[in-house]
Each structure stands twice: as structure tokens, then as C-alpha cells.
Write a protein that holds these residues in place. Structure first.
Motif, PDB file in Angstrom:
ATOM      1  N   UNK A 117       8.845 -10.609  -6.549  1.00 54.50           N
ATOM      2  CA  UNK A 117       7.505 -10.382  -7.082  1.00 54.50           C
ATOM      3  C   UNK A 117       6.492 -11.119  -6.217  1.00 54.50           C
ATOM      4  N   UNK A 118       5.389 -10.427  -5.879  1.00 57.70           N
ATOM      5  CA  UNK A 118       4.329 -11.010  -5.056  1.00 57.70           C
ATOM      6  C   UNK A 118       3.028 -11.022  -5.853  1.00 57.70           C
ATOM      7  N   UNK A 119       2.374 -12.158  -5.875  1.00 55.02           N
ATOM      8  CA  UNK A 119       1.049 -12.285  -6.496  1.00 55.02           C
ATOM      9  C   UNK A 119       0.018 -12.050  -5.401  1.00 55.02           C
ATOM     10  N   UNK A 120      -0.681 -10.907  -5.444  1.00 53.47           N
ATOM     11  CA  UNK A 120      -1.600 -10.561  -4.366  1.00 53.47           C
ATOM     12  C   UNK A 120      -2.863 -11.410  -4.345  1.00 53.47           C
ATOM     13  N   UNK A 121      -3.058 -12.250  -5.352  1.00 53.51           N
ATOM     14  CA  UNK A 121      -4.187 -13.173  -5.315  1.00 53.51           C
ATOM     15  C   UNK A 121      -3.839 -14.447  -4.559  1.00 53.51           C
ATOM     16  N   UNK A 122      -2.592 -14.528  -4.069  1.00 56.63           N
ATOM     17  CA  UNK A 122      -2.134 -15.681  -3.288  1.00 56.63           C
ATOM     18  C   UNK A 122      -1.666 -15.213  -1.904  1.00 56.63           C
ATOM     19  N   UNK A 123      -1.699 -16.101  -0.922  1.00 54.28           N
ATOM     20  CA  UNK A 123      -1.265 -15.707   0.424  1.00 54.28           C
ATOM     21  C   UNK A 123       0.244 -15.454   0.487  1.00 54.28           C
ATOM     22  N   UNK A 124       0.646 -14.611   1.423  1.00 56.09           N
ATOM     23  CA  UNK A 124       2.064 -14.397   1.650  1.00 56.09           C
ATOM     24  C   UNK A 124       2.267 -13.883   3.073  1.00 56.09           C
ATOM     25  N   UNK A 125       3.508 -13.924   3.523  1.00 58.13           N
ATOM     26  CA  UNK A 125       3.847 -13.434   4.856  1.00 58.13           C
ATOM     27  C   UNK A 125       5.171 -12.690   4.782  1.00 58.13           C
ATOM     28  N   UNK A 126       5.237 -11.534   5.444  1.00 64.13           N
ATOM     29  CA  UNK A 126       6.462 -10.737   5.522  1.00 64.13           C
ATOM     30  C   UNK A 126       6.818 -10.535   6.996  1.00 64.13           C
ATOM     31  N   UNK A 127       8.078 -10.775   7.333  1.00 63.68           N
ATOM     32  CA  UNK A 127       8.538 -10.616   8.715  1.00 63.68           C
ATOM     33  C   UNK A 127       9.831  -9.815   8.700  1.00 63.68           C
ATOM     34  N   UNK A 128       9.825  -8.668   9.404  1.00 62.22           N
ATOM     35  CA  UNK A 128      11.058  -7.898   9.517  1.00 62.22           C
ATOM     36  C   UNK A 128      11.276  -7.491  10.966  1.00 62.22           C
ATOM     37  N   UNK A 129      12.452  -7.900  11.472  1.00 67.84           N
ATOM     38  CA  UNK A 129      12.793  -7.651  12.864  1.00 67.84           C
ATOM     39  C   UNK A 129      13.568  -6.376  13.071  1.00 67.84           C
ATOM     40  N   UNK A 130      13.712  -5.585  12.005  1.00 72.94           N
ATOM     41  CA  UNK A 130      14.386  -4.297  12.092  1.00 72.94           C
ATOM     42  C   UNK A 130      13.654  -3.335  11.167  1.00 72.94           C
ATOM     43  N   UNK A 131      13.881  -2.026  11.317  1.00 70.58           N
ATOM     44  CA  UNK A 131      13.201  -1.075  10.433  1.00 70.58           C
ATOM     45  C   UNK A 131      13.445  -1.408   8.962  1.00 70.58           C
ATOM     46  N   UNK A 132      12.426  -1.249   8.165  1.00 71.33           N
ATOM     47  CA  UNK A 132      12.499  -1.608   6.751  1.00 71.33           C
ATOM     48  C   UNK A 132      12.034  -0.449   5.880  1.00 71.33           C
ATOM     49  N   UNK A 133      12.791  -0.172   4.823  1.00 70.29           N
ATOM     50  CA  UNK A 133      12.391   0.805   3.820  1.00 70.29           C
ATOM     51  C   UNK A 133      12.354   0.091   2.473  1.00 70.29           C
TER      52      UNK A 133
END
Length: 330
Positions: A117-133
Motif C-alpha cells: 500500500x502506498x500513501x500518495x500524500x507521502x514521498x516514495x520511490x520505485x526502482x525496477x531493473x527488469x520489465x514490470x507488470x
């Protein structure tokens, strides 16, 4: 760039970078993602193009997005989270690939079948080194907050893989996604409401309990949170008052919240700040910042201003001005 299917009353938005010139593919992807999810920054090469497809559909306060994306890194800063009008939760369910999520002090790796779960009122970072679905289920935070007060403390924490409710949620979300352009508007609204209910049920097992939290304490914690939310606007609400009204000592109340990963004071402050932000964005011209502070239960306007800027990355007055500008353009 966006293709709108008119097969149903509520249109499906679809996009593919293959429809865009190679040199513009990443920029085009960024714009579509920002339109759906709010301000973000992206890292990735533009010379060789960027492969990405997505489909999205919205019903009232709930949105479902299915995307397939090439490796990249995306981030939402504290300033970005504080400056736009996005105030919701996003549940991310991985269907293939894996990525690293940094959010709310947590750093986790999610693979196929995982969710967070991500709270969009707070900062976050996503890192994917391969294709992601993945499938993203976004809903206005008032929906989940009403079902599970304090659910924000579950943000950034991966869900247990052996959860039967998570398995049910993944299967149901897959069915909804596979028929995204076939649902009639009223059908889609109903199935999305069911998805949020399933998510709430799963989070109820995840949030606060941690697998080892006695049911009696969980029920007490829920009652304490409900009491706090019912009296947020009372500027004379104190922690001893909360404890006494629920028949426990302040010290025991501290222990109950501590097991949930927070404290009564932090929880009360967070709840009041979120209420103030909601009021500020709903009524940017009708009330002064000081009035909003008092309506949210703050006894001091200066304390409220400092806490608001520390939490959301910009002053409450500036937030109100930006919201007025957004309203004037819409």
C-alpha cells in the motif's frame, strides 16, 4: 496518444508508447503516468526509446490501472506530494517482474504475487531493473480511512505471501482487469467497491496486528482510533482524556499504540493534519488558515503551520493558494 474506448458508459483509457516517436516515448510515458497518479520524476534513457503500455478506468473515487513498463526508476518527492491535489492510497499488486519500493521508512522488494500500500500524500520511490507488470488500485483515502482508521501505518510494508485474503484479492483484481472494457458503468462501480472491501479485509489482518497482536488489543486499538477521529475538532482533547474515556490508563494506551508502530501523540497529530489538509483543499476560499487549524482541533495556529509544513513540505497558506489555482483552471 490516449485511446478512449466508448464501449461502456465509463470509458477505458489506453496508451502505448509504440504510437509515439522513439525519441519522445519516455516523455510521453511520464506525462500519462503523471496525469493518472500525480507528480513524479523518472530516470531512463530516451535515445533507444521506452516500451510501456497501460489501461485505466475510474469509477467515482476508485481507479484501476494495469501497466506493463520497461525498466526505470520513478520517485515522488515530499514537495511533489505536498503540492498537487492527490490525496489517496494506491494498492500495487505485482503480476510479473519485481521492483524495490522505498516508502514511509520501509525498503522492500516485491515480486509476482506480492502487494503493498502506498500513501500518495507521502514521498516514495520505485526502482525496477527488469520489465514490470502490475495492477494499481487507487482510492480516495477517505474510503479506507473510514473502514480502517490508521491504515496509513500499513503503507510501505509488504503483505504476507501466505495470506488467503491477498490470494483472493489478486484473483479478483485479475478478473476485473481482464474485463476492463466490458463492464457496464454500474457493474464496474460495484466490482471496484468489492475490491476496496477485499483490500480493507486484507489490511485489517496486516495493519496493527502483525500476526501476533492479541485480538482483544486489536479491538481496543480500533476503538481508541475511532474515539480520536470522532473528537478531532475538540481542541481540548488530551491523551489522558482519550484513555479515561476508554477505561484504560495513559501508560497502557501508549503500549497499545507502540505495538502498532506509533504513539497516541503521533497518531492524533497525523489525523488532525490530514483533516486540516482535507478542509483546506475543500474550502480554500471560505476559511482562513487559522480557522482551518482550529476546525481540525489545533489550539495554536503557529504550531499548526509549523507541523503542516514539516508534514507536507509546503506552508498551509501556499497549499491553499495552489488549490485555488487548480480550481480556477478546472
Amino acid at each position: 496518444m490516449l485511446n478512449v474506448s466508448q464501449a461502456t458508459e465509463a470509458p477505458v483509457l489506453s496508451f502505448s508508447t509504440e504510437r509515439v516517436a522513439t525519441t519522445r516515448q519516455l516523455d510521453a510515458w511520464k506525462q500519462v503516468v503523471v496525469d493518472l497518479h500525480g507528480q513524479m520524476c523518472f530516470e531512463g534513457a530516451t535515445t533507444n526509446g521506452y516500451r510501456g503500455t497501460l489501461a485505466a478506468r475510474r469509477s467515482d473515487a476508485i481507479q484501476l490501472v494495469e501497466f506493463n513498463a520497461a525498466p526505470t526508476a520513478s520517485s515522488r518527492s515530499k514537495k511533489q506530494a505536498g503540492s498537487d491535489a492527490i490525496c489517496r492510497y494506491e494498492l500495487v499488486l505485482v503480476t510479473s517482474g519485481e521492483f524495490e519500493l522505498q516508502h514511509c521508512g520501509h525498503r522492500i522488494r516485491l515480486q509476482r504475487g506480492d502487494g503493498a500500500l502506498i500513501d500518495m500524500s507521502r514521498p516514495h520511490q520505485m526502482l525496477y531493473g527488469q520489465p514490470l507488470s502490475a495492477t494499481l488500485i487507487a482510492c480516495d483515502r477517505t474510503l479506507l480511512d473510514a473502514k480502517l482508521p490508521g491504515v496509513t501505518h500499513a503503507c510501505g510494508v509488504g503483505f504476507p505471501r501466505d495470506s488467503a485474503t491477498l490470494a483472493a484479492l489478486l484473483g479478483y483484481a485479475d478478473t476485473v482487469r481482464a474485463n476492463l472494457d466490458r463492464w457496464q458503468a454500474h457493474e464496474f462501480q460495484c466490482v471496484m467497491a468489492h475490491l476496496v472491501d477485499l483490500a480493507a479485509l486484507m489490511l485489517d489482518g496486516q495493519n496493527d496486528l502483525g500476526g501476533a497482536y492479541p485480538a482483544t488489543q486489536a479491538a481496543l486499538l480500533h476503538r481508541l482510533k475511532q474515539f480520536i477521529h470522532a473528537h478531532l475538532s475538540d481542541d481540548d482533547l488530551t491523551l489522558p482524556h482519550v484513555a479515561a474515556a476508554n477505561g484504560i490508563s495513559t501508560r497502557y494506551m501508549q503500549k497499545i499504540f507502540q505495538v502498532a508502530g506509533t504513539s497516541p501523540r503521533e497518531y492524533l497529530l497525523e489525523a488532525r493534519l490530514l483533516l486540516a489538509r482535507t478542509l483546506l483543499r475543500q474550502r480554500p476560499l471560505r476559511h482562513s488558515v487559522s480557522s482551518i487549524a482550529y476546525m481540525a482541533g489545533f489550539g495554536s495556529a503557529s504550531y499548526f503551520s509549523a507541523a503542516y509544513k514539516r508534514r507536507f513540505g509546503l506552508a498551509a497558506r501556499d497549499d491553499a493558494k495552489e488549490r485555488c489555482q487548480i480550481n480556477s483552471k478546472s
